[in-house]
Design an enzyme around this catalytic site. Structure first.
Site, short mmCIF file in Angstrom:
data_model
loop_
_atom_site.label_atom_id
_atom_site.label_comp_id
_atom_site.label_asym_id
_atom_site.label_seq_id
_atom_site.Cartn_x
_atom_site.Cartn_y
_atom_site.Cartn_z
N SER A 68 0.79 -1.24 0.00
CA SER A 68 0.00 0.00 0.00
C SER A 68 0.82 1.28 0.00
O SER A 68 0.25 2.36 -0.18
CB SER A 68 -0.92 0.02 1.21
OG SER A 68 -2.04 -0.76 0.95
N LYS A 71 0.49 3.52 -2.89
CA LYS A 71 -0.68 4.38 -3.03
C LYS A 71 -0.34 5.87 -2.87
O LYS A 71 -1.06 6.73 -3.37
CB LYS A 71 -1.76 3.95 -2.02
CG LYS A 71 -2.24 2.51 -2.30
CD LYS A 71 -3.16 1.96 -1.23
CE LYS A 71 -3.53 0.51 -1.54
NZ LYS A 71 -4.35 -0.11 -0.48
N TYR A 195 -3.77 -2.16 -10.38
CA TYR A 195 -3.70 -2.01 -8.91
C TYR A 195 -2.84 -3.12 -8.29
O TYR A 195 -1.93 -2.85 -7.50
CB TYR A 195 -5.13 -2.03 -8.34
CG TYR A 195 -5.17 -2.10 -6.84
CD1 TYR A 195 -4.92 -0.98 -6.06
CD2 TYR A 195 -5.46 -3.30 -6.19
CE1 TYR A 195 -4.94 -1.05 -4.67
CE2 TYR A 195 -5.48 -3.38 -4.80
CZ TYR A 195 -5.23 -2.25 -4.06
OH TYR A 195 -5.24 -2.33 -2.68
N TYR A 247 -4.32 2.83 7.90
CA TYR A 247 -5.59 2.10 8.03
C TYR A 247 -6.30 2.60 9.28
O TYR A 247 -6.33 3.79 9.57
CB TYR A 247 -5.37 0.58 8.09
CG TYR A 247 -4.36 0.06 7.10
CD1 TYR A 247 -4.64 0.09 5.74
CD2 TYR A 247 -3.13 -0.44 7.50
CE1 TYR A 247 -3.73 -0.40 4.82
CE2 TYR A 247 -2.21 -0.93 6.58
CZ TYR A 247 -2.52 -0.89 5.25
OH TYR A 247 -1.61 -1.37 4.35
N VAL A 265 1.11 -3.76 3.88
CA VAL A 265 1.06 -5.06 4.55
C VAL A 265 2.33 -5.89 4.34
O VAL A 265 2.49 -6.94 4.97
CB VAL A 265 -0.17 -5.91 4.17
CG1 VAL A 265 -1.45 -5.29 4.69
CG2 VAL A 265 -0.24 -6.14 2.69
N1 GLU Z 1 -2.46 -5.22 -2.43
C1 GLU Z 1 -2.97 -5.25 -1.12
C2 GLU Z 1 -4.46 -5.43 -1.13
O1 GLU Z 1 -5.13 -4.73 -1.85
C3 GLU Z 1 -2.60 -4.00 -0.40
C4 GLU Z 1 -2.69 -4.26 1.01
C5 GLU Z 1 -2.07 -3.20 1.82
O2 GLU Z 1 -0.84 -3.02 1.85
O3 GLU Z 1 -2.88 -2.52 2.45
O4 GLU Z 1 -5.00 -6.25 -0.45
#
Ligand code: GLU
Length: 313
Positions: A68, A71, A195, A247, A265
């Protein structure tokens, strides 16, 4: 923020040593096998100040799955593409829900809370994809990371991407749900493909810290002088990292560390000390909110020993 002139080299190597010796490591993400196989004993840290001085400790040169953290960079690209029109498709409020929550999306008519929860990041990816092919878009994202990190060796881990795609049922549900509200413009498969692949970019702490340097210096890389984005935009991306970057643990991170940060993650965290430095840490074990357990503690220690915080000293 002011510079107290701490001995950064010493602080980083001390923290790396202390973290490597700890036995409380959290749980490695298990939702895809490629992440579950990562050695939980790893710890890496890299700090780059605005003069380009780099201090590293532990496994700072070992690439890991940034997940993530990508992002932050897709948000930067999407804002560059469509400017404030992006905010018609995604909000700017912390979600207070797990990163892959579907319930909230239903209540809010398919418009995700912020660009860092999965639904929001999928909507941001869709904006970058519009008018292009998935392969081109992915190339653009990867090249952007290579450009800001000044490192062409940064790559996409195809195994991680494939594994994510095979098991990404919940992300597919989020994407289809947004599509039904007209929030996504492109075929769902295309958007999800891009993504999954940008989440699968692999970078080391050293590369990641360098990639984040423009956010610590009003949108401009202080070392080579390249202007990446405006100062105003950098400030706003930092604000979103602070409020939404961890998060459902974003409040706790702000409380304990006091710096904008984005976690993934894979166990990485990119943190920004505006006017001072960019810092990346990596420890694969996660806490209950899905954030790197030792990564957060390392940054908390860094903030304590340097006095760095956007909230005062
Ligand atoms: N590619 C992961 C997902 O969409 C990202 C998870 C993350 O790092 O929050 O589940």
């Amino acid at each position: 923020m002011s510079m107290a002139d701490p001995d950064l080299a010493r602080i980083v190597s001390d923290i790396a040593e202390e973290m490597s010796a700890r036995t409380d490591r959290g749980q490695v993400a298990t939702y895809i096998p490629e992440l579950a196989n990562v050695d939980p004993a790893r710890f890496g840290m890299a700090l780059i100040d605005l003069d380009g001085h780099t201090h590293v400790g532990g496994d700072a040169d070992m690439p890991f799955s940034i997940q993530s953290i990508s992002k932050v960079f897709t948000l930067t690209l999407a804002l560059g593409r469509v400017g404030d029109r992006l905010w018609r498709k995604v909000g700017r409020e912390p979600s207070g829900n797990p990163f892959n929550s579907i319930v909230q999306l239903e209540r809010e008519m398919g418009v995700p809370r912020n660009p860092f929860i999965n639904a929001g990041a999928i909507a941001v990816t869709d904006v970058i994809l519009s008018g292009r092919q998935p392969r081109e878009t992915l190339g653009e994202i990867l090249r952007f990371l290579q450009f800001v990190a000044e490192d062409e060796t940064i790559f996409i881990d195809q195994e991680v991407a494939a594994s994510e795609k095979r098991t990404g049922f919940r992300n597919a549900a989020l994407a289809n749900y947004m599509k039904s509200f007209g929030v996504l413009e492109n075929p769902v498969d295309f958007t999800l493909g891009v993504y999954f692949h940008h989440c699968a970019i692999a970078m080391s702490c050293r590369q990641l810290a360098r990639a984040g340097l423009f956010l610590a210096n009003n949108g401009r890389n202080p070392v080579n002088g390249h202007s990446v984005i405006s100062a105003e935009r950098a400030r706003r991306i930092n604000a979103l990292m602070l409020t939404c970057g961890h998060y459902d643990g974003s409040g706790e991170f702000a409380y304990r560390v006091g710096l904008p940060g984005k976690s993934g993650v894979g166990g990485g965290i990119l943190a920004v000390a505006p006017g001072l430095a960019s810092v990346a840490v990596w420890a694969p074990g996660l806490d209950e909110a899905g954030n790197s357990h030792l990564g957060r503690i390392a940054l908390e220690e860094l903030a304590r020993r340097t006095g760095w915080s956007i909230f005062g000293h």
